[in-house]
Design a protein around this motif. Structure first.
Motif, PDB file in Angstrom:
ATOM      1  N   PHE A 193      41.833 109.686  67.174  1.00 13.11           N
ATOM      2  CA  PHE A 193      42.013 108.984  65.900  1.00 13.11           C
ATOM      3  C   PHE A 193      40.701 109.041  65.118  1.00 13.11           C
ATOM      4  N   GLU A 194      40.773 109.467  63.869  1.00 11.64           N
ATOM      5  CA  GLU A 194      39.615 109.488  62.989  1.00 11.64           C
ATOM      6  C   GLU A 194      39.878 108.513  61.844  1.00 11.64           C
ATOM      7  N   THR A 195      38.968 107.536  61.686  1.00 11.88           N
ATOM      8  CA  THR A 195      39.166 106.526  60.641  1.00 11.88           C
ATOM      9  C   THR A 195      38.091 106.658  59.571  1.00 11.88           C
ATOM     10  N   ASN A 196      38.511 106.334  58.314  1.00 12.83           N
ATOM     11  CA  ASN A 196      37.590 106.367  57.174  1.00 12.83           C
ATOM     12  C   ASN A 196      37.969 105.219  56.250  1.00 12.83           C
ATOM     13  N   PHE A 197      37.301 104.060  56.450  1.00 10.66           N
ATOM     14  CA  PHE A 197      37.573 102.883  55.630  1.00 10.66           C
ATOM     15  C   PHE A 197      36.468 102.770  54.584  1.00 10.66           C
ATOM     16  N   GLU A 198      36.833 102.888  53.295  1.00  9.45           N
ATOM     17  CA  GLU A 198      35.828 102.873  52.224  1.00  9.45           C
ATOM     18  C   GLU A 198      35.150 101.512  52.094  1.00  9.45           C
ATOM     19  N   GLU A 199      35.860 100.438  52.423  1.00 10.22           N
ATOM     20  CA  GLU A 199      35.305  99.097  52.309  1.00 10.22           C
ATOM     21  C   GLU A 199      35.326  98.430  53.682  1.00 10.22           C
ATOM     22  N   ASP A 200      34.423  97.460  53.884  1.00  8.96           N
ATOM     23  CA  ASP A 200      34.359  96.755  55.169  1.00  8.96           C
ATOM     24  C   ASP A 200      35.594  95.907  55.388  1.00  8.96           C
ATOM     25  N   GLU A 201      36.087  95.329  54.325  1.00 14.78           N
ATOM     26  CA  GLU A 201      37.226  94.417  54.443  1.00 14.78           C
ATOM     27  C   GLU A 201      38.173  94.669  53.280  1.00 14.78           C
ATOM     28  N   CYS A 202      39.463  94.638  53.565  1.00 15.01           N
ATOM     29  CA  CYS A 202      40.478  94.867  52.514  1.00 15.01           C
ATOM     30  C   CYS A 202      41.655  93.946  52.800  1.00 15.01           C
ATOM     31  N   LYS A 203      41.664  92.793  52.108  1.00 15.01           N
ATOM     32  CA  LYS A 203      42.696  91.790  52.381  1.00 15.01           C
ATOM     33  C   LYS A 203      43.852  91.917  51.383  1.00 15.01           C
ATOM     34  N   VAL A 204      45.059  91.817  51.952  1.00 15.30           N
ATOM     35  CA  VAL A 204      46.275  91.820  51.122  1.00 15.30           C
ATOM     36  C   VAL A 204      47.201  90.721  51.618  1.00 15.30           C
ATOM     37  N   LEU A 205      48.133  90.318  50.751  1.00 16.29           N
ATOM     38  CA  LEU A 205      49.168  89.360  51.151  1.00 16.29           C
ATOM     39  C   LEU A 205      50.215  90.113  51.954  1.00 16.29           C
ATOM     40  N   CYS A 206      50.365  89.765  53.249  1.00 24.84           N
ATOM     41  CA  CYS A 206      51.299  90.528  54.074  1.00 24.84           C
ATOM     42  C   CYS A 206      51.716  89.723  55.295  1.00 24.84           C
ATOM     43  N   GLU A 207      52.717  90.282  55.962  1.00 21.39           N
ATOM     44  CA  GLU A 207      53.149  89.770  57.255  1.00 21.39           C
ATOM     45  C   GLU A 207      52.648  90.784  58.287  1.00 21.39           C
ATOM     46  N   ALA A 208      51.628  90.384  59.114  1.00 18.43           N
ATOM     47  CA  ALA A 208      50.872  91.320  59.951  1.00 18.43           C
ATOM     48  C   ALA A 208      51.746  92.078  60.929  1.00 18.43           C
ATOM     49  N   ASN A 209      52.669  91.399  61.593  1.00 20.86           N
ATOM     50  CA  ASN A 209      53.488  92.057  62.606  1.00 20.86           C
ATOM     51  C   ASN A 209      54.352  93.165  62.002  1.00 20.86           C
ATOM     52  N   GLN A 210      54.901  92.885  60.782  1.00 15.79           N
ATOM     53  CA  GLN A 210      55.746  93.909  60.159  1.00 15.79           C
ATOM     54  C   GLN A 210      54.914  95.114  59.733  1.00 15.79           C
TER      55      GLN A 210
END
Length: 719
Positions: free
Chosen positions: A600-617
């Motif tokens: 797995f190769e990850t590339n996250f532009e920001e340290d944190e990215c919060k959204v309104l969501c239901e985590a399990n779904q």
């Protein structure tokens, strides 16, 4: 002088008596059938009785504020002396006047009595018809005398007994005998004996038939010559007239001329065009039958009337035509006329002046029907143009030579200007983008084959975009032009596809709800009994119980997915970090990735990215997509997971694999129930994923290239 009261009373009574007498005289004049007027020294009308008002066609209150010169100086005519005063040297005088209606009348002014207190009485007489009649009679008599004396043919007038009363110069010249040697003789003396019986018979035939023609032998000097003759009965004063012509070679030409004159007379009266002869005063003196028909009047009504009487309005165009006629002695144009029955007609006319002959001729042709047809055509064209330009569908008129017209909607749909389209041939337009040529040529072939043809054609534009356009074409609509009606149905097709998917989802949802309900009840019992057995059995069987429990949980997961499809889920959304959810998902799948030799190769532009969501779904969506990526790379490789901001509203989570890729046709079906590219797949995973993202007000886009891999782009709103 001092007048006493008694004398003053008598004086007033005398004045009242005189006023009553004057009033009585005026009433008497008003009741007279003959027109009377009174004018002062300035020719101002101070009185007019009712008959005068009718003659001048003007109300009394308006007439008594006018001058008589208002009628005399409106249209000066060539034969009318123009003056500012009426002559007073004669007892009567005739003048041509023009009424406010445009009508012309010839009026005789008869002076009544002498000038009294600067005012003069006149009795008016309308002699228009008498003058026209006498003028025509005089012209006819003079014309007859001119013809009689100057005619080339020999003419003889004789009575019923055959005594010659008058001969013309041509007959005297033909016989070579003085007039006094002919007049008084009997016609029988001039005719050879062999023809005298025939002559007597001819006179009887002329009496019965009004006119008779024949041939006779007359002695000229010592020789006999043949003459053709015609006899007309009762030519005034019970005389006969005979026109004779010596039969010579020149007679053939003369006979042709006579025939031509007869043909002209017949053509004049039978001509389809109206022909009117009028003199220099503008008075009509000869008309043909078509003129009576066009002007809706009898011959008697037209003869004697003014040539321009029926012109509907003397506007600037009429004035220009009159100026041209006076300058060039001829004019051609069109004028609107109002007939006596109030019918409006447009007449085409050609007028020519014959100054030396003292007459003018005007030929009229009724072009009202053409005028109305042209008006209807213009109105129809305006209506067609409004419909053509106003319709929401695209319209094109074309033939094998090229394009004739295109409306505004068509320009927008095809994204081409009218000027540019009309500069292209049909072949040039089709060949402009090669991808369009096969389908457009096929459509045109079917149009020429079936005359009317409809098809939906994907049109490719220069930037690579494709629009699905529905064409309905009718061959040879009019004037060898074809009409194509077209509209952009791309959105309709997309909507139909969405409706089809929605209908499928409804069916799957109902099916899933039924299956989940039927399976969950026995699964609950199985799960309970397995737990009881697991507690009672130990040793090597515990491994089997662990596998059974794991598979039951997997079945419960599938049932849960069914329920997601079956009914909307009540989301409990919180502000959560997408990166955290992704990391947890990757930890869950790390073992499987290690077994498949995938990193797995990850590339996250920001340290944190919060959204309104239901985590399990969301985790379920990531698991479904990443597991698909692992399964399409059996030989190992890497899965790239990237997050980035998309505008200010969305975060984009991109999951890219290096698998075999998906074709364009298969991409369109992704997310449909039971559609999968895997041997043991159900197709529900992606379908559930699409539904979960849709419930989060986001959307999924897929990019894929066969042989290179696939990228899933998941867009989630921050709010």
């Amino acid at each position: 002088m001092n007048i006493g009261y008694e004398n003053e009373t008598e004086y007033k009574q005398e004045i009242l008596k005189l006023n009553k007498q004057i009033e009585g005289f005026l009433n008497m004049f008003d009741s007279m059938s003959e027109p009377y007027i009174k004018v002062d020294e300035e020719l101002r009308l101070t009185y007019a009785n009712d008959a005068a008002c009718d003659l001048l066609e003007t109300p009394k209150d308006q007439l008594e504020s006018m001058r008589i010169t208002d009628f005399l100086d409106v249209i000066p005519l060539n034969n009318q002396e123009v003056s500012s005063t009426l002559k007073t040297s004669n007892e009567s005088e005739r003048q041509i006047i023009q009424l406010h209606t445009g009508a012309l009348k010839q009026i005789e002014f008869i002076r009544m009595g002498s000038l009294s207190e600067g005012q003069q009485f006149y009795r008016l007489g309308d002699v228009t018809l008498d003058v026209s009649s006498s003028r025509e009679t005089g012209m006819s008599r003079q014309m007859f005398l001119d013809i009689f004396d100057t005619a080339i043919e020999s003419i003889i007038l004789f009575d019923s007994s055959g005594i010659i009363m008058e001969v013309n110069h041509a007959f005297i010249h033909a016989l070579g005998i003085p007039k006094k040697g002919i007049v008084g003789k009997n016609m029988r003396d001039l005719i050879s004996p062999d023809y005298r019986g025939y002559w007597d018979e001819s006179i009887q035939r002329a009496f019965d038939e009004s006119n008779y023609k024949g041939e006779v032998e007359i002695k000229v000097g010592d020789e006999l010559h043949h003459f053709t003759f015609s006899i007309s009965s009762t030519v005034g004063n019970e005389l006969y007239m005979s026109v004779l012509r010596r039969i010579t070679e020149s007679n053939i030409i003369e006979k042709k001329l006579e025939t031509s004159e007869r043909i002209f007379a017949e053509l004049f009266d039978q001509s389809m065009d109206a022909i009117i002869f009028w003199n220099d005063d503008g008075i009509i003196f000869r008309v043909n039958h078509s003129a009576c028909k066009i002007f809706e009047s009898s011959r008697e009504d037209l003869i004697g009337s003014y040539i321009w009487k029926y012109v509907y309005s003397n506007n600037h165009h009429f004035s220009q035509m009159m100026e041209t006629f006076e300058r060039d002695t001829q004019v051609r144009g069109e004028l609107i006329y109002k007939m006596p029955n109030n019918q409006i007609k447009l007449l085409e006319l050609t007028a020519k002046k014959h100054e030396g002959d003292g007459y003018n001729v005007t030929i009229f042709r009724n072009v009202s029907e053409r005028w109305l047809i042209e008006k209807e055509l213009r109105d129809s064209e305006k209506k067609f143009r409004k419909i053509f330009e106003g319709t929401l569908d695209g319209l094109i008129l074309w033939n094998h030579e090229g394009f004739t017209d295109i409306n505004e909607a068509g320009q927008k749909i095809l994204e081409i200007s009218k000027r540019k389209l009309l500069s292209l041939s049909v072949k040039g337009f089709i060949d402009k983008i090669p991808e369009n040529a096969p389908v457009l040529n096929s459509h045109i072939e079917n149009v020429y084959k079936h005359e009317v043809y409809s098809s939906i054609i994907p049109i490719t534009f220069e930037d690579g975009r494709v629009k699905h356009i529905e064409f309905l074409t009718r061959k040879n609509l009019y004037s060898n032009l074809n009409l194509s009606i077209f509209r952009d149905v791309s959105k309709n097709l997309e909507m139909q596809e969405q409706i089809r998917k929605s209908d499928t989802l409804n069916v799957v949802g109902e099916l899933a709800a039924g299956i989940a309900h039927e399976i969950r009840n026995p699964m609950t019992a199985l799960k309970g009994f397995i737990q009881l057995l697991e507690d009672g059995v130990k040793g090597e069987f515990s491994t089997y119980f662990h596998v059974i429990t794991s598979e039951i949980k997997r079945i419960e997961t599938i049932i849960t997915e069914f329920l997601v499809l079956a009914k909307p889920q009540a989301l409990k959304v919180f502000k959560q970090d997408v990166h955290t959810i992704l990391r947890e998902t990757l930890e869950l799948l790390a073992a499987q990735a290690l077994l498949e030799n995938i990193q797995f190769e990850t590339n996250f532009e920001e340290d944190e990215c919060k959204v309104l969501c239901e985590a399990n779904q969301l985790k379920q969506v990531f698991i479904n997509i990443i597991k698909n990526a692992l399964e399409v790379m059996p030989d190992g490789g890497s899965v790239h997971i990237k997050t980035s901001r998309f505008s200010e509203k969305y975060v984009c989570i991109s999951i890219t694999d290096k698998g075999m890729g998906i074709s364009t046709e298969m991409l369109k079906k992704l997310g449909e129930p039971f559609y999968t590219t895997k041997d043991r797949g159900t197709g529900l995973g992606l379908m559930v994923s699409y539904k979960i993202i849709e419930e989060h007000n986001g959307y999924i886009e897929v990019e894929s290239e066969v042989g290179k891999g696939t990228s899933f782009h998941i867009y989630l709103p921050f709010e």
